[in-house]
Design an enzyme around this catalytic site. Structure first.
Site, mmCIF file in Angstrom:
data_model
loop_
_atom_site.group_PDB
_atom_site.id
_atom_site.type_symbol
_atom_site.label_atom_id
_atom_site.label_comp_id
_atom_site.label_asym_id
_atom_site.label_seq_id
_atom_site.Cartn_x
_atom_site.Cartn_y
_atom_site.Cartn_z
ATOM 1 N N ASP A 233 -4.838 -4.261 5.717
ATOM 2 C CA ASP A 233 -5.231 -5.214 4.508
ATOM 3 C C ASP A 233 -4.119 -6.191 4.448
ATOM 4 O O ASP A 233 -3.212 -5.906 4.542
ATOM 5 C CB ASP A 233 -5.547 -4.326 3.193
ATOM 6 N N HIS B 35 -2.289 -1.004 -3.673
ATOM 7 C CA HIS B 35 -3.496 -0.234 -3.355
ATOM 8 C C HIS B 35 -3.111 1.084 -4.217
ATOM 9 O O HIS B 35 -2.111 1.700 -4.283
ATOM 10 C CB HIS B 35 -3.621 0.427 -1.917
ATOM 11 N N SER C 267 0.764 -1.147 -0.039
ATOM 12 C CA SER C 267 0.062 -0.134 -0.121
ATOM 13 C C SER C 267 0.905 1.296 0.014
ATOM 14 O O SER C 267 1.737 1.379 -0.699
ATOM 15 C CB SER C 267 -1.026 -0.089 1.046
#
Lengths: 279, 193
Positions: free
Chosen positions: B136, B43, B16
């Site tokens: 996540d 992401h 991310s």
């Protein structure tokens, strides 16, 4: 392929569950993408506190109310009004000039879900002054979702995103011209609904639908396996007039289907195809 | 799909905030003969036109591409989740895309990739969580471990954003916590081609 029996057994249980749903209720998820179906089933299984899909199968056979819940789990697709604004711009730019040459135009939104896309299209046709000579068809296999689409009521918090999308798609006025706002939701104005016929249709099991000039089926086919995708592409081919347009989701493609050579790719990023004229 | 020297058949990576540089670092260390397919969820804003494949293209020996729906996973390929789609591994070893709701506020979500990959690859999977600012990937990594796969997390000290590796480590399901500098070489040792 399945070295661990656990995974193989679970796969078998899911297949049997889907078979039970088909035989008992007639809804066919047997050719859906398994990875995706499994995720949705697992969500429901965990919420119900069940340990395996065989107990889920038992419950689905004996409790129609549970089936209705599962049907929603398996069929709700998430979309927005004017999702991918650049796509709508392209439709206006490339497809509308052709539609304007017809005295009457038929548009099919296959797998319309809660109606956001068909209302987006209705707005664009309104703004192109084509409303009077257009008929929109919006179909979905799930009648509960179809009812939602017909009602055209959306929560206020998502409408903010829709408004941003509408502006990015170069909408002619303001999105708020097309709905009436309540405290926490909006309702689409009835003038937009007049031109839309909502009707149940199952892409997995039902046949050809009308003589369409334009078909939208965006981000529906990614949930199907290759074989079912291919059958649906054939269905679309049969349902289009020569020179008619087919719009897919930006990550979907006709490339591997057997009708690939019968369409020309009009716009790569937007995945807009056009059915070739014979000969 | 098998690399001759190992029983692992694929690598999944989740990244991310700070991920672009971290993934690039890992890729640049891979030897030219590295052949295990890699699937990446990075992401990224749902509204961008994807530039990730172009970005990574000349930075590794693998063939880099944004994943297409229902394409078979092949060795020597590096697949990237497209913006605003989840990336999953289908039961026949193809990739599948979905627009299901965001998971952990993310679409694509690392958990979605990891969990579906664990279902298909079982113990033949390597999962790696890199830098990032949410949690996540933690559940996905746990599932990979439960299926007997190998789990790797970037050390918190070498992560630009620490929450994601920290959440992954907290699951207690991590085999190796490695500094960013050595992850590429770690993978090189596994793929014996």
């Amino acid at each position: 392929m399945f070295e661990e029996n656990k995974t193989a057994n679970e796969y078998l249980e899911i297949q049997l569950l889907l078979e039970a749903i088909y035989r008992k209720y007639g809804y066919d998820f047997r050719e859906y993408s398994v990875a995706h179906t499994r995720r949705r089933l697992e969500y429901r299984r965990a919420r119900e506190g069940m340990t395996n899909y065989s107990s889920m199968q038992h419950k689905v056979i004996h409790e129609p109310a549970f089936f209705e819940q599962l049907l929603l789990d398996l069929s709700i697709n998430v979309t927005e009004m004017f999702r991918d604004p650049w796509f709508y711009q392209k439709v206006r730019e490339l497809v509308f000039p052709h539609l304007q040459t017809y005295p009457f135009v038929k548009v099919w939104h296959a797998g319309c879900s809660a109606g956001q896309e068909v209302y987006s299209m209705a707005i664009m046709l309104e703004e192109a002054l084509m409303r009077e000579r257009t008929q929109l068809y919006a179909t979905d296999f799930n009648e509960a979702i179809l009812e939602k689409a017909k009602n055209g009521i959306y929560p206020m918090d998502v409408v903010r995103q829709y408004t941003t999308n509408y502006q990015a798609a170069n909408g002619a006025t303001s999105l708020s011209d097309y709905y009436t706002a309540d405290y926490d939701s909006v309702i689409i104005k009835s003038q937009l609904k007049e031109k839309i016929l909502f009707s149940p249709h199952n892409l997995a099991t039902d046949g050809v639908f009308g003589e369409m000039h334009l078909i939208f089926c965006r981000n529906v086919l990614i949930y199907f396996n290759r074989e079912l995708q291919n059958r649906v592409f054939n269905l679309f081919y049969e349902s289009l007039v020569p020179g008619g347009f087919l719009c897919l989701g930006s990550k979907e493609s006709l490339r591997f289907s057997d009708v690939a050579s019968k369409f020309e790719l009009v716009s790569e990023r937007e995945k807009i195809y056009r059915k070739k004229r014979e000969g | 799909m098998n690399c001759n020297g190992t029983h692992y058949r694929a690598v999944v990576i989740g990244a991310s905030a700070g991920g672009l540089a971290a993934v690039e670092k890992v890729l640049s260390q891979l030897k030219a003969s590295f052949c295990l397919p890699i699937l990446l969820v990075q992401h990224i804003s749902p509204h961008t036109q994807s530039y990730l494949a172009t970005h990574f293209e000349d930075k590794c020996a693998l063939t880099v591409k944004e994943a297409d729906d229902k394409e078979p996973i092949k060795r020597g390929y590096f697949y990237i989740a497209p913006p605003n789609y989840h990336l999953l591994v289908e039961y026949d070893g193809c990739v599948a895309l979905s627009i299901d709701p965001p998971v952990n506020f993310s679409r694509p979500s690392i958990d979605v990739l990891f969990e579906s990959a664990a279902d298909y690859f079982g113990k033949e999977l390597i999962g790696i969580v890199l830098t990032g600012a949410n949690s996540d990937g933690a559940l996905g990594l746990k599932k990979i471990k439960e299926h007997g796969g190998l789990t790797v997390v970037q050390t918190i000290e070498t992560s630009e954003a620490q929450a994601m590796p920290a959440a992954a480590i907290q699951t207690g399901c991590v085999d190796h916590i490695l500094s960013l500098e050595v992850i590429g070489d770690f993978l090189n040792e596994i793929c014996e081609c």
